[in-house]
Design a protein around this motif. Structure first.
Motif, PDB file in Angstrom:
ATOM      1  N   GLN A   1       0.898  -0.919   0.213  1.00  0.00           N
ATOM      2  CA  GLN A   1       0.042   0.422   0.100  1.00  0.00           C
ATOM      3  C   GLN A   1       1.099   1.716   0.145  1.00  0.00           C
ATOM      4  O   GLN A   1       0.708   2.198   0.297  1.00  0.00           O
ATOM      5  CB  GLN A   1      -1.314   0.189   1.281  1.00  0.00           C
ATOM      6  N   GLY A   2       2.085   1.088   0.356  1.00  0.00           N
ATOM      7  CA  GLY A   2       2.833   2.490  -0.212  1.00  0.00           C
ATOM      8  C   GLY A   2       3.863   2.421   0.868  1.00  0.00           C
ATOM      9  O   GLY A   2       3.953   4.240   1.539  1.00  0.00           O
ATOM     10  N   GLN A   3       3.219   1.981   2.192  1.00  0.00           N
ATOM     11  CA  GLN A   3       3.357   2.425   3.520  1.00  0.00           C
ATOM     12  C   GLN A   3       4.889   2.298   4.008  1.00  0.00           C
ATOM     13  O   GLN A   3       4.735   1.184   3.792  1.00  0.00           O
ATOM     14  CB  GLN A   3       2.442   1.411   4.326  1.00  0.00           C
ATOM     15  N   CYS A   4       5.356   3.086   4.677  1.00  0.00           N
ATOM     16  CA  CYS A   4       7.199   2.379   4.815  1.00  0.00           C
ATOM     17  C   CYS A   4       6.327   1.750   6.069  1.00  0.00           C
ATOM     18  O   CYS A   4       6.417   2.436   7.645  1.00  0.00           O
ATOM     19  CB  CYS A   4       7.380   3.350   5.614  1.00  0.00           C
ATOM     20  N   VAL A   5       6.999   0.550   6.253  1.00  0.00           N
ATOM     21  CA  VAL A   5       6.743  -0.333   6.919  1.00  0.00           C
ATOM     22  C   VAL A   5       8.081  -0.197   8.723  1.00  0.00           C
ATOM     23  O   VAL A   5       7.820  -0.485   9.520  1.00  0.00           O
ATOM     24  CB  VAL A   5       7.094  -1.725   6.831  1.00  0.00           C
ATOM     25  N   ALA A   6       9.519   0.200   8.341  1.00  0.00           N
ATOM     26  CA  ALA A   6      10.414   0.303   8.728  1.00  0.00           C
ATOM     27  C   ALA A   6      11.633   0.928   7.894  1.00  0.00           C
ATOM     28  O   ALA A   6      11.795   1.012   6.602  1.00  0.00           O
ATOM     29  CB  ALA A   6      10.965  -1.724   9.466  1.00  0.00           C
ATOM     30  N   THR A   7      12.787   1.681   8.559  1.00  0.00           N
ATOM     31  CA  THR A   7      13.621   2.105   7.766  1.00  0.00           C
ATOM     32  C   THR A   7      14.791   2.249   9.780  1.00  0.00           C
ATOM     33  O   THR A   7      13.971   1.776  10.185  1.00  0.00           O
ATOM     34  CB  THR A   7      13.649   3.286   7.516  1.00  0.00           C
ATOM     35  N   THR A   8      15.934   1.899   8.834  1.00  0.00           N
ATOM     36  CA  THR A   8      17.234   2.330   9.106  1.00  0.00           C
ATOM     37  C   THR A   8      16.981   3.790   9.761  1.00  0.00           C
ATOM     38  O   THR A   8      17.295   4.048   9.093  1.00  0.00           O
ATOM     39  CB  THR A   8      18.122   1.896   9.032  1.00  0.00           C
ATOM     40  N   THR A   9      17.383   3.581  10.972  1.00  0.00           N
ATOM     41  CA  THR A   9      18.279   5.680  11.345  1.00  0.00           C
ATOM     42  C   THR A   9      19.233   5.965  11.286  1.00  0.00           C
ATOM     43  O   THR A   9      20.035   5.573  11.724  1.00  0.00           O
ATOM     44  CB  THR A   9      17.753   5.770  12.530  1.00  0.00           C
ATOM     45  N   GLY A  10      19.243   6.530   9.794  1.00  0.00           N
ATOM     46  CA  GLY A  10      20.730   6.948   9.831  1.00  0.00           C
ATOM     47  C   GLY A  10      21.899   6.081   9.659  1.00  0.00           C
ATOM     48  O   GLY A  10      21.402   4.632   7.929  1.00  0.00           O
ATOM     49  N   THR A  11      22.917   5.907   9.084  1.00  0.00           N
ATOM     50  CA  THR A  11      23.589   5.867   8.347  1.00  0.00           C
ATOM     51  C   THR A  11      24.490   3.851   9.614  1.00  0.00           C
ATOM     52  O   THR A  11      23.934   4.327  10.685  1.00  0.00           O
ATOM     53  CB  THR A  11      25.301   6.381   7.790  1.00  0.00           C
ATOM     54  N   GLY A  12      25.412   3.591   9.070  1.00  0.00           N
ATOM     55  CA  GLY A  12      26.352   2.730   9.876  1.00  0.00           C
ATOM     56  C   GLY A  12      26.164   0.748   9.648  1.00  0.00           C
ATOM     57  O   GLY A  12      24.994   1.228   8.340  1.00  0.00           O
ATOM     58  N   ASN A  13      26.764  -0.152   9.986  1.00  0.00           N
ATOM     59  CA  ASN A  13      26.520  -0.921   9.963  1.00  0.00           C
ATOM     60  C   ASN A  13      24.480  -1.835  10.836  1.00  0.00           C
ATOM     61  O   ASN A  13      24.986  -1.602  11.600  1.00  0.00           O
ATOM     62  CB  ASN A  13      26.917  -2.203  10.724  1.00  0.00           C
ATOM     63  N   ARG A  14      23.492  -1.878   9.873  1.00  0.00           N
ATOM     64  CA  ARG A  14      22.509  -1.841  10.057  1.00  0.00           C
ATOM     65  C   ARG A  14      21.795  -3.458   9.782  1.00  0.00           C
ATOM     66  O   ARG A  14      21.945  -2.882   8.207  1.00  0.00           O
ATOM     67  CB  ARG A  14      21.255  -1.020  10.803  1.00  0.00           C
ATOM     68  N   LEU A  15      21.398  -3.972  10.127  1.00  0.00           N
ATOM     69  CA  LEU A  15      20.153  -5.516   9.201  1.00  0.00           C
ATOM     70  C   LEU A  15      18.863  -4.522   9.697  1.00  0.00           C
ATOM     71  O   LEU A  15      17.840  -4.590  10.893  1.00  0.00           O
ATOM     72  CB  LEU A  15      20.844  -6.314  10.311  1.00  0.00           C
ATOM     73  N   LEU A  16      18.532  -4.025   8.869  1.00  0.00           N
ATOM     74  CA  LEU A  16      16.856  -4.208   8.525  1.00  0.00           C
ATOM     75  C   LEU A  16      16.066  -5.485   8.605  1.00  0.00           C
ATOM     76  O   LEU A  16      16.514  -5.565   7.657  1.00  0.00           O
ATOM     77  CB  LEU A  16      16.452  -3.237   7.598  1.00  0.00           C
ATOM     78  N   ILE A  17      15.206  -6.061   9.576  1.00  0.00           N
ATOM     79  CA  ILE A  17      14.744  -6.712   9.213  1.00  0.00           C
ATOM     80  C   ILE A  17      12.995  -6.957   9.532  1.00  0.00           C
ATOM     81  O   ILE A  17      12.346  -5.549  10.082  1.00  0.00           O
ATOM     82  CB  ILE A  17      15.087  -8.269  10.861  1.00  0.00           C
ATOM     83  N   ILE A  18      12.196  -7.551   7.774  1.00  0.00           N
ATOM     84  CA  ILE A  18      10.807  -7.048   7.826  1.00  0.00           C
ATOM     85  C   ILE A  18      10.486  -9.178   7.764  1.00  0.00           C
ATOM     86  O   ILE A  18      11.182  -9.732   7.100  1.00  0.00           O
ATOM     87  CB  ILE A  18      11.097  -7.146   6.482  1.00  0.00           C
ATOM     88  N   THR A  19       9.104  -9.104   8.488  1.00  0.00           N
ATOM     89  CA  THR A  19       8.762 -10.086   8.737  1.00  0.00           C
ATOM     90  C   THR A  19       7.299 -10.607   8.394  1.00  0.00           C
ATOM     91  O   THR A  19       6.427  -8.788   8.666  1.00  0.00           O
ATOM     92  CB  THR A  19       8.634 -10.564   9.671  1.00  0.00           C
ATOM     93  N   LYS A  20       6.599 -11.027   6.876  1.00  0.00           N
ATOM     94  CA  LYS A  20       5.185 -10.867   7.066  1.00  0.00           C
ATOM     95  C   LYS A  20       4.515 -12.233   7.355  1.00  0.00           C
ATOM     96  O   LYS A  20       5.375 -13.452   7.676  1.00  0.00           O
ATOM     97  CB  LYS A  20       5.630 -11.038   5.392  1.00  0.00           C
TER      98      LYS A  20
END
Length: 264
Positions: free
Chosen positions: A218-237
């Motif tokens: 639907q175009g909704q932002c589910v999650a985003t990382t907060t800026g830079t650095g080594n980060r893992l963005l985990i998305i679960t359906k």
């Protein structure tokens, strides 16, 4: 239904230091494995950094032996993993910007960037894209950076049945508002979820914005990382929809890497 877990590996790369970057990729893969990730996406040219002037010397063949440890880990974790390298083909003078796909069955797939940014043609040849993938019951289309700026690319993926559009990118602070709005628009109007994996630090003289993200159908932002650095963005359906969380990744202190100059 069983949960489906995707992830974006937002990593801060050492310029031209494939050995160090392989170690970092291994750390990301191990961390993702602990969270049951079935699909892990790294940024554009993640194993070398976005270094056009070094790309010819750093380019790898299709049977790239240095990927063996990552391929084995992808098998052990049952995790389709997409990493970035310049690709050398014997019939082409310049390398291609490639996404190497490490499949859980041990096989290796290739996606090559179709649309180049202005100036990239001096160092790279355009590629031919790649096939759709089935990941945990979902159809996934790949994209590398400038590909998504051509509306026909995501539109074609959606027309072919893609449910997730996974794009490996290098996006700076200046371009991030426009590019993230573009990706969000594709998600909404094409009803196709979008996963974006950006670099976590400077590369090739560009200061990445980080802020890797996932937008639902639907175009909704589910999650985003907060800026830079080594980060893992985990998305679960899950049955109730997509959920997301970011996790910082602790790595060894960054040291100055030795970069091999481009040969004439």
């Amino acid at each position: 239904m069983s949960p489906v877990t995707f992830a974006a590996a937002q990593c801060a790369i050492r310029a031209g230091d494939i050995s160090a970057n392989l170690t970092l990729h291994t750390q990301f893969m191990q961390h993702a494995r602990e969270h049951g990730v079935g699909f892990l996406l790294f940024p554009e040219l993640s194993l070398t950094g976005y270094e056009p002037t070094l790309a010819k010397n750093l380019a790898q063949d299709l049977d790239c032996a240095l990927l063996a440890p990552l391929r084995q880990l992808a098998q052990e974790a049952c995790m389709t993993t997409v990493v970035g390298l310049p690709l050398h083909l014997s019939n082409q003078e310049k390398p291609l910007i490639a996404a190497f796909i490490l499949h859980p069955d041990g096989s290796l797939g290739i996606y090559t960037k179709q649309h180049l940014h202005p100036g990239e043609e001096h160092y790279f040849n355009p590629g031919k894209g790649g096939d759709l993938m089935c990941i945990e019951g979902l159809t996934v289309a790949l994209s590398v950076c400038a590909d998504f700026t051509h509306a026909e690319h995501p539109s074609r993926a959606a027309a072919q049945g893609a449910q997730v559009y996974a794009t490996s990118v290098l996006i700076g602070e200046t371009g991030h508002p426009h590019d993230s709005t573009l990706l969000q628009g594709y998600a909404k109007h094409l009803q196709m979820a979008v996963l974006m994996s950006n670099h976590g630090g400077s590369t090739g003289g560009w200061a990445s914005a980080g802020k890797s993200a996932f937008w639902d159908e639907q175009g909704q932002c589910v999650a985003t990382t907060t800026g830079t650095g080594n980060r893992l963005l985990i998305i679960t359906k899950k049955t109730q929809g997509w959920k997301g969380v970011e996790e910082p990744l602790s790595v060894a202190p960054k040291v100055q890497a030795k970069v091999t100059p481009q040969q004439e």
